[in-house]
Design an enzyme around this catalytic site. Structure first.
Site, PDB file in Angstrom:
ATOM      1  N   ARG A  57       0.801  -1.224   0.000  1.00 15.18           N
ATOM      2  CA  ARG A  57       0.000   0.000   0.000  1.00 15.18           C
ATOM      3  C   ARG A  57       0.832   1.272   0.000  1.00 15.18           C
ATOM      4  O   ARG A  57       0.540   2.213  -0.732  1.00 15.18           O
ATOM      5  CB  ARG A  57      -0.914   0.039   1.237  1.00 15.18           C
ATOM      6  CG  ARG A  57      -2.188  -0.729   1.070  1.00 15.18           C
ATOM      7  CD  ARG A  57      -2.625  -1.257   2.411  1.00 15.18           C
ATOM      8  NE  ARG A  57      -1.695  -2.295   2.813  1.00 15.18           N
ATOM      9  CZ  ARG A  57      -1.830  -3.568   2.466  1.00 15.18           C
ATOM     10  NH1 ARG A  57      -2.867  -3.965   1.806  1.00 15.18           N
ATOM     11  NH2 ARG A  57      -0.927  -4.472   2.827  1.00 15.18           N
ATOM     12  N   THR A  58       1.842   1.325   0.854  1.00 11.30           N
ATOM     13  CA  THR A  58       2.554   2.595   1.010  1.00 11.30           C
ATOM     14  C   THR A  58       3.218   2.982  -0.311  1.00 11.30           C
ATOM     15  O   THR A  58       3.043   4.092  -0.814  1.00 11.30           O
ATOM     16  CB  THR A  58       3.580   2.507   2.154  1.00 11.30           C
ATOM     17  OG1 THR A  58       2.881   2.119   3.331  1.00 11.30           O
ATOM     18  CG2 THR A  58       4.273   3.843   2.385  1.00 11.30           C
ATOM     19  N   LYS A  87      25.993  -3.586  -2.719  1.00  4.62           N
ATOM     20  CA  LYS A  87      27.458  -3.487  -2.877  1.00  4.62           C
ATOM     21  C   LYS A  87      28.085  -2.753  -1.703  1.00  4.62           C
ATOM     22  O   LYS A  87      29.253  -2.408  -1.730  1.00  4.62           O
ATOM     23  CB  LYS A  87      27.783  -2.726  -4.162  1.00  4.62           C
ATOM     24  CG  LYS A  87      27.210  -3.339  -5.415  1.00  4.62           C
ATOM     25  CD  LYS A  87      27.598  -2.467  -6.601  1.00  4.62           C
ATOM     26  CE  LYS A  87      26.867  -2.913  -7.847  1.00  4.62           C
ATOM     27  NZ  LYS A  87      27.048  -1.951  -8.942  1.00  4.62           N
ATOM     28  N   ARG A 108      11.519   3.679   2.672  1.00  2.00           N
ATOM     29  CA  ARG A 108      11.213   2.746   3.781  1.00  2.00           C
ATOM     30  C   ARG A 108      12.461   1.914   4.032  1.00  2.00           C
ATOM     31  O   ARG A 108      13.130   1.489   3.073  1.00  2.00           O
ATOM     32  CB  ARG A 108      10.048   1.836   3.400  1.00  2.00           C
ATOM     33  CG  ARG A 108       9.864   0.691   4.373  1.00  2.00           C
ATOM     34  CD  ARG A 108       8.641  -0.129   4.079  1.00  2.00           C
ATOM     35  NE  ARG A 108       7.420   0.589   4.457  1.00  2.00           N
ATOM     36  CZ  ARG A 108       6.208   0.047   4.429  1.00  2.00           C
ATOM     37  NH1 ARG A 108       6.045  -1.205   4.041  1.00  2.00           N
ATOM     38  NH2 ARG A 108       5.152   0.739   4.783  1.00  2.00           N
ATOM     39  N   HIS A 136       5.798   5.692  11.388  1.00  2.00           N
ATOM     40  CA  HIS A 136       5.229   5.592  10.034  1.00  2.00           C
ATOM     41  C   HIS A 136       4.265   6.775   9.867  1.00  2.00           C
ATOM     42  O   HIS A 136       3.044   6.616   9.929  1.00  2.00           O
ATOM     43  CB  HIS A 136       4.505   4.252   9.898  1.00  2.00           C
ATOM     44  CG  HIS A 136       4.138   3.861   8.502  1.00  2.00           C
ATOM     45  ND1 HIS A 136       4.130   4.746   7.434  1.00  2.00           N
ATOM     46  CD2 HIS A 136       3.752   2.661   7.991  1.00  2.00           C
ATOM     47  CE1 HIS A 136       3.750   4.103   6.341  1.00  2.00           C
ATOM     48  NE2 HIS A 136       3.522   2.835   6.655  1.00  2.00           N
TER      49      HIS A 136
HETATM   50  C1  NCD Z   1       2.216  -1.303   7.954  1.00  2.00           C
HETATM   51  C2  NCD Z   1       3.706  -1.094   7.964  1.00  2.00           C
HETATM   52  O1  NCD Z   1       4.394  -1.347   6.988  1.00  2.00           O
HETATM   53  O2  NCD Z   1       4.166  -0.661   9.025  1.00  2.00           O
HETATM   54  N1  NCD Z   1       1.675  -1.400   6.687  1.00  2.00           N
HETATM   55  C3  NCD Z   1       1.398  -0.269   5.982  1.00  2.00           C
HETATM   56  O3  NCD Z   1       2.238   0.550   5.726  1.00  2.00           O
HETATM   57  N2  NCD Z   1       0.123  -0.092   5.634  1.00  2.00           N
HETATM   58  C4  NCD Z   1       1.706  -2.299   8.909  1.00  2.00           C
HETATM   59  C5  NCD Z   1       2.327  -3.666   8.981  1.00  2.00           C
HETATM   60  O4  NCD Z   1       3.257  -4.004   8.261  1.00  2.00           O
HETATM   61  O5  NCD Z   1       1.832  -4.439   9.817  1.00  2.00           O
END
Ligand code: NCD
Length: 375
Positions: A57-58, A87, A108, A136
């Site tokens: 999703r993100t 590397k 991320r 997040h």
């Molecule tokens: C979450 C994350 O990556 O922290 N997912 C997200 O971004 N919607 C939640 C998770 O991984 O449980």
């Protein structure tokens, strides 16, 4: 002040007025989706997505948001293996380079504090899509948007957090956001998965003393469930456990089923950042209170709003940005968090701050204390 040119690494990087501004513009973006407005707002701009950890999703909602605004997207979905990180390239070097290619970067990474370090070396706005088990912030924006969109307001809402409060970065950032906007926080977690000490300290500094419950408590009766406006659930964050036996003992320890719903009010919301594993029975999905797929959909207009604001293409006057705690370098002090980015990127400064609550100094990157006893 505006949001143009700023990084977003923690929800603490935004003032309350700035959070409100993102949510207000997100509403306009959501409406614009059906009217095909704003489709060339980001024309000629490039977003780089740099994902060192899995994401559905993100990453895809950020990419869809940029494409819907008329911009373009470059990036890696498996940066740890597909980029020069394989590397041995440092985060600092990677961001120095990417900042020259793109107008905005979304990143991320599995280590706590990694996105703060990355932002220090990035010449364009860097948005965190999650740093380890720490924070997040963009998920929080869409979680707040969901509550406001579905219930009309946030102040005074009673929101229960059920699940892995220790490791779920979405819960840490959301707790800060809710506390600041005047919601009540109720924690329901196995003893081993309570919020980390540093999160609880920050919540207290915001004037919020979360109610804490274990799953087995007799007080979790029908009237308790009736008192909730929203129930925010997360999966066990399996990848963040260092001891498999600890994880095994907690598997299946909480689960939302149609029976749980019998006790919830008719207007309560069940929220989940997704992905779900076993903690929400799919039999719940058809109930209108199960809001998690609507919540995921709101991610796109919220991210459209954020991109437009950070690129300075939509302007709002929001007053002064928040002030971070003053921090200092102490080369001889160590962060106690084994998953902190300062442990693996040797050039990262050992930088610490203190809160007005006293206690041991805290790491500027991941917020953990210098002494493990406080963690
Ligand atoms: C979450 C994350 O990556 O922290 N997912 C997200 O971004 N919607 C939640 C998770 O991984 O449980």
């Amino acid at each position: 002040m505006s949001l143009a040119g700023r990084h977003l690494v923690s929800i603490k990087d935004l003032s309350d007025a700035e959070i409100e501004a993102v949510l207000a513009l997100a509403e306009e973006m959501e409406a614009s989706l059906t009217q095909a407005r704003h489709t060339s707002l980001c024309q000629g701009r490039i977003m780089a997505t740099l994902f060192y950890e899995p994401s559905t999703r993100t990453r895809l909602s950020f990419e869809a948001a940029m494409l819907r605004l008329g911009g373009r997207v470059i990036g890696f979905a498996e940066a740890a293996t597909a980029s020069s990180a394989a590397k041995g390239e440092s985060i600092a070097d990677a961001l120095r380079v990417l900042g020259g290619y793109a107008d905005v970067v979304v990143m991320r990474h599995p280590q706590d504090g990694s996105t703060r370090l990355a932002a220090e070396h990035c010449a364009v706005p860097l948005i965190s899509g999650g740093d380890g088990g720490h924070e997040h912030p963009t998920q929080t924006l869409l979680d707040l948007y969901t509550i406001r969109r579905e219930h009309g307001y946030i102040q005074g809402q009673r929101v229960a957090f059920l699940g892995d409060l220790l490791h779920a970065r979405t819960m840490h950032s959301l707790a800060y956001g809710l506390a600041r906007l005047g919601a009540q926080i109720v924690c329901i977690a196995p003893q081993e998965l309570r919020f980390p000490r540093y999160v609880l300290e920050d919540l207290r500094l915001y004037g919020c003393n979360p109610e804490e419950h274990s799953l087995e408590e007799p007080t979790l009766d029908a009237s308790f469930w009736q008192s909730l406006d929203a129930l925010y659930v997360t999966r066990l964050q399996r990848e963040r456990f260092s001891r498999p036996e600890e994880l095994a003992a907690l598997e299946g320890s909480y689960r939302i089923t149609p029976r749980t719903l019998e006790h919830l009010r008719r207007d309560a919301l069940i929220l989940h950042p997704l992905p779900r594993t076993t903690e929400v029975d799919p039999a719940v999905d058809g109930d209108p209170r199960a809001a998690y797929f609507r919540q995921a959909a709101y991610g796109m207009p919220v991210r459209m709003a954020l991109i437009a604001l950070l690129l300075g293409l939509a302007k709002v006057e929001t007053g002064e940005p928040p002030q971070a705690h003053p921090s200092e370098e102490h080369p001889n002090l160590e962060c106690s968090n084994p998953r902190c980015i300062t442990r693996s990127e040797p050039y990262a400064p050992h930088r610490f701050y203190r809160t007005q609550g006293g206690g041991a100094p805290r790491c500027y990157y991941c917020d953990y204390y210098t002494e493990a006893a406080h963690a």
